[in-house]
Write an enzyme that holds these catalytic residues in place. Structure first.
Site, mmCIF file in Angstrom:
data_model
loop_
_atom_site.group_PDB
_atom_site.id
_atom_site.type_symbol
_atom_site.label_atom_id
_atom_site.label_comp_id
_atom_site.label_asym_id
_atom_site.label_seq_id
_atom_site.Cartn_x
_atom_site.Cartn_y
_atom_site.Cartn_z
ATOM 1 N N HIS A 1 -9.503 -0.964 7.669
ATOM 2 C CA HIS A 1 -10.662 -1.048 6.777
ATOM 3 C C HIS A 1 -11.798 -0.112 7.176
ATOM 4 O O HIS A 1 -12.950 -0.332 6.801
ATOM 5 C CB HIS A 1 -11.124 -2.498 6.664
ATOM 6 C CG HIS A 1 -10.128 -3.337 5.921
ATOM 7 N ND1 HIS A 1 -10.003 -3.297 4.557
ATOM 8 C CD2 HIS A 1 -9.160 -4.182 6.365
ATOM 9 C CE1 HIS A 1 -9.025 -4.103 4.186
ATOM 10 N NE2 HIS A 1 -8.493 -4.634 5.268
ATOM 11 N N HIS B 1 -3.019 -12.608 0.606
ATOM 12 C CA HIS B 1 -3.227 -13.161 1.959
ATOM 13 C C HIS B 1 -4.231 -14.312 1.929
ATOM 14 O O HIS B 1 -5.324 -14.243 2.495
ATOM 15 C CB HIS B 1 -3.644 -12.092 2.968
ATOM 16 C CG HIS B 1 -4.517 -11.004 2.460
ATOM 17 N ND1 HIS B 1 -5.756 -11.232 1.934
ATOM 18 C CD2 HIS B 1 -4.329 -9.660 2.392
ATOM 19 C CE1 HIS B 1 -6.290 -10.087 1.560
ATOM 20 N NE2 HIS B 1 -5.441 -9.118 1.827
ATOM 21 N N HIS C 1 -10.645 -5.767 -4.988
ATOM 22 C CA HIS C 1 -10.694 -5.714 -3.523
ATOM 23 C C HIS C 1 -12.143 -5.638 -3.072
ATOM 24 O O HIS C 1 -12.944 -4.890 -3.630
ATOM 25 C CB HIS C 1 -9.925 -4.492 -3.010
ATOM 26 C CG HIS C 1 -9.603 -4.539 -1.547
ATOM 27 N ND1 HIS C 1 -10.568 -4.447 -0.568
ATOM 28 C CD2 HIS C 1 -8.417 -4.664 -0.890
ATOM 29 C CE1 HIS C 1 -10.000 -4.508 0.620
ATOM 30 N NE2 HIS C 1 -8.691 -4.643 0.453
ATOM 31 N N HIS D 1 -8.276 -9.571 -3.457
ATOM 32 C CA HIS D 1 -8.643 -9.679 -2.046
ATOM 33 C C HIS D 1 -10.139 -9.974 -2.083
ATOM 34 O O HIS D 1 -10.941 -9.094 -2.365
ATOM 35 C CB HIS D 1 -8.315 -8.359 -1.343
ATOM 36 C CG HIS D 1 -8.893 -8.193 0.022
ATOM 37 N ND1 HIS D 1 -8.169 -7.657 1.059
ATOM 38 C CD2 HIS D 1 -10.119 -8.435 0.539
ATOM 39 C CE1 HIS D 1 -8.926 -7.582 2.139
ATOM 40 N NE2 HIS D 1 -10.123 -8.053 1.838
ATOM 41 N N HIS E 1 0.872 -1.176 0.000
ATOM 42 C CA HIS E 1 0.000 0.000 0.000
ATOM 43 C C HIS E 1 0.910 1.227 0.000
ATOM 44 O O HIS E 1 1.644 1.457 0.958
ATOM 45 C CB HIS E 1 -0.881 0.029 1.253
ATOM 46 C CG HIS E 1 -1.886 -1.071 1.325
ATOM 47 N ND1 HIS E 1 -3.245 -0.840 1.235
ATOM 48 C CD2 HIS E 1 -1.747 -2.410 1.488
ATOM 49 C CE1 HIS E 1 -3.891 -1.988 1.340
ATOM 50 N NE2 HIS E 1 -2.996 -2.959 1.501
#
EC number: 3.5.1.5
Length: 567
Positions: A319, A271, A218, A245, A135
């Site tokens: 988030h 992840h 995402h 994601h 990021h």
């Protein structure tokens, strides 16, 4: 004349059959081959070999190396060897035996008056790391990454914007252009992810032509099957990667729906354990698919007694969740599962999860990709013993190769840049990291970018010599002035190259196109290509691979940790 192995190692570094401990881990590697000719070793210094008429020839620039790293132990996915490494014009030109062919036999790498020497005796040389989950929240990440041994960052962001803090996107042509201009004099290779969460192709194509080397889907922007399929359709046309994601809330479908949307096309799953995001509780089963290129982020690496406690607050902050809203807390809780985190350790050791990355400042730590990788390897060595591939040798060579591939060659292959970076091979960009064995994996001694020293552990600049304290990491000449743009790259798509983007944006750094991306499969992941049948119990979250329960105890103590960071 004969000398003892100990005396030889003290003078020239270890040789074939000698073993090296990696940091303070329980990992030991054995040197498989030494390119030197005993009695013809070269070494720089007073009274040593690399002098005029001895180990140094009279040859001119076009015949000699710019830099030679002498007597280094190379650890890479393809082997653990002892060699000299020659660098020319910012690239790796040769791996073998250096010296003066006029006075020495079988010389591969010629040293001349125009050659600089970096003493690699007793040190380990690795390829610069490739972090594919960054990021871009602040530019200071570059120094943290570089000084930890990373030389390439792939990710997205525009700074500390709310969207960038949560998701790795640099959205739209304007932001992509400005970010490419911003990183043009940062001493690290960079690639950008465009926003891939869209159901029609036009906006995605705009971003690819504006400089995005990959697309990122995402859940915070939407990860529905329609978006996934659309992004992969576009990627197929432009030969770029898609990272995902997935949908933690299972709003638009379950893990099987997402896997079906892939339609057997290659995709990089971020992840993949799930604590960082993805279908709860079973996104981890994606690791078993032959078209899925799975990675971990480092906050769950390795599983320790503190891992779960740390994650809830991190997740809420990243988030944009509200701890006063029960639904937000439930969302966060659903992603953090001891059982899948424990299984993640073992899946790495089995070669099922292929890559390691950071998730920088968005639950992960960019300066800890390398050390978390080796901590995981250590934990598995202690808990699972030697891998079957290592039992005959009795050292951890195969395990070391498997783990180093996770943050070097495999992420480079995944994003189509392995023709330039990711391993120590002739012709590749000379992004290299030199480590003293006691500090391996946690504190490098020298970091080279494009053949020039860009960072190093350096003592007091006012001292009489370079080693007095305080010793800390400082930018070197390769990270300054016009040398930066000459020793770094920005990765883009071929479509962006075709638009004349370099001239349009006034960039000084070289633009390099990613290539051969869409044909990549799990079987292309070096030493990390296993595809067992994975299942997750929806009630207990237990993970089985080919029917065998994957579980391990959390670590209570780790190497490469506090003892290295007292000062």
């Amino acid at each position: 004349m004969k000398i003892s192995r100990q005396a030889y190692a003290d003078m020239y570094g270890p040789t074939t059959g000698d073993r090296i401990r990696l940091g303070d881990t329980e990992l030991w590697v054995e040197i498989e081959h030494d390119h030197t000719h005993y009695g013809e070793e070269v070494k720089f210094g007073g009274g040593k070999v690399i002098r005029d008429g001895m180990g140094q020839s009279q040859r001119c620039d076009d015949a000699v190396m710019d830099t030679v790293i002498t007597n280094a132990v190379i650890i890479d996915w393809w082997g653990i060897i002892k060699a000299d490494v020659g660098l020319k014009n910012g690239r790796i030109a040769a791996i073998g035996k250096s010296g003066n062919p006029d006075t020495q036999p079988d010389i591969d790498i010629i040293i001349g008056p125009g050659t600089e020497i970096i003493a690699g005796e007793g040190q380990i040389l690795t390829a610069g790391g490739v972090d594919t989950h960054v990021h871009y929240i602040c530019p200071q990440q570059v120094d943290e990454a570089l000084m930890s041994g990373l030389t390439t960052m792939i990710g997205g962001g525009t700074g500390p914007a709310t969207g960038s803090v949560a998701t790795t996107h640099t959205p739209g042509p304007w932001h992509l252009g400005k970010m490419m201009q911003a990183v043009d004099d940062l001493p690290i290779n960079i690639g950008f992810l465009g926003k891939g969460s869209a159901s029609t192709p036009e906006a995605l194509e705009q971003q690819i032509k504006a400089g995005a080397m990959s697309l990122k889907i995402h859940e915070d922007w939407g990860a529905a099957p329609a978006s996934i399929s659309n992004a992969l359709d576009v990627a197929d046309r432009y030969d770029i990667q898609v990272a995902i994601h997935a949908d933690s809330l299972n709003e638009s479908g379950f893990v099987q729906d997402t896997l079906e949307a892939f339609k057997d096309r290659c995709i990089h799953t971020y992840h993949t354990e799930g604590a960082g995001g993805g279908h709860a509780p079973d996104i981890i089963v994606a690791c078993a698919m032959p078209n899925v290129l799975p990675s971990s982020t480092n906050p769950t690496r390795p599983y320790t007694i503190n891992t779960v406690d740390e994650h809830l607050d991190m997740l809420m902050g990243c988030h944009h969740l509200d701890p006063n809203i029960p639904e937000d807390v439930a969302f966060a809780d659903s992603r953090i599962r001891r059982e899948t985190i424990a299984a993640e350790d073992i899946l790495h050791d089995m070669g099922v999860i292929s890559m390691m990355s950071s998730d920088s400042q968005a639950m992960g730590r960019i300066g800890e990709v390398v050390c978390r990788t080796w901590q995981t390897a250590h934990k598995m060595r202690v808990q699972r013993g030697l891998l079957p591939e290592d039992e005959a040798l009795g050292a951890d060579n195969f395990r070391a190769k498997r783990y180093i591939a996770k943050y070097t060659i495999n992420p480079a292959i995944t994003h189509g840049i392995s023709h330039e970076v990711g391993s120590i091979e002739v012709g590749k960009f000379a992004d290299l990291v030199l480590w003293k064995p006691p500090f391996f994996g946690v504190k490098p001694s020298i970091i080279l970018k494009g053949g020039m020293i860009a960072g190093a552990a350096m003592g007091d600049p006012n001292a009489a010599i370079s080693t007095p304290q305080p010793v800390h990491y400082r930018r070197m000449f390769g990270a300054l002035g016009k040398a930066v743009s000459a020793t770094r790259m920005t990765f883009v798509s071929q479509a962006a190259m075709n638009t004349g983007l370099e001239e349009k944006l006034g960039l000084k750094s070289q633009l390099v196109a990613c290539k051969n991306v869409r044909q990549v499969r799990k079987c292309d992941m070096k030493l990390n290509d296993a595809c067992p049948v994975l299942t997750v119990d929806p009630q207990t979250y237990e993970v089985h691979a080919d029917g065998v329960l994957l579980t391990c105890e959390p670590a209570t103590e780790l190497p490469l940790a506090q003892r290295y960071h007292l000062f």
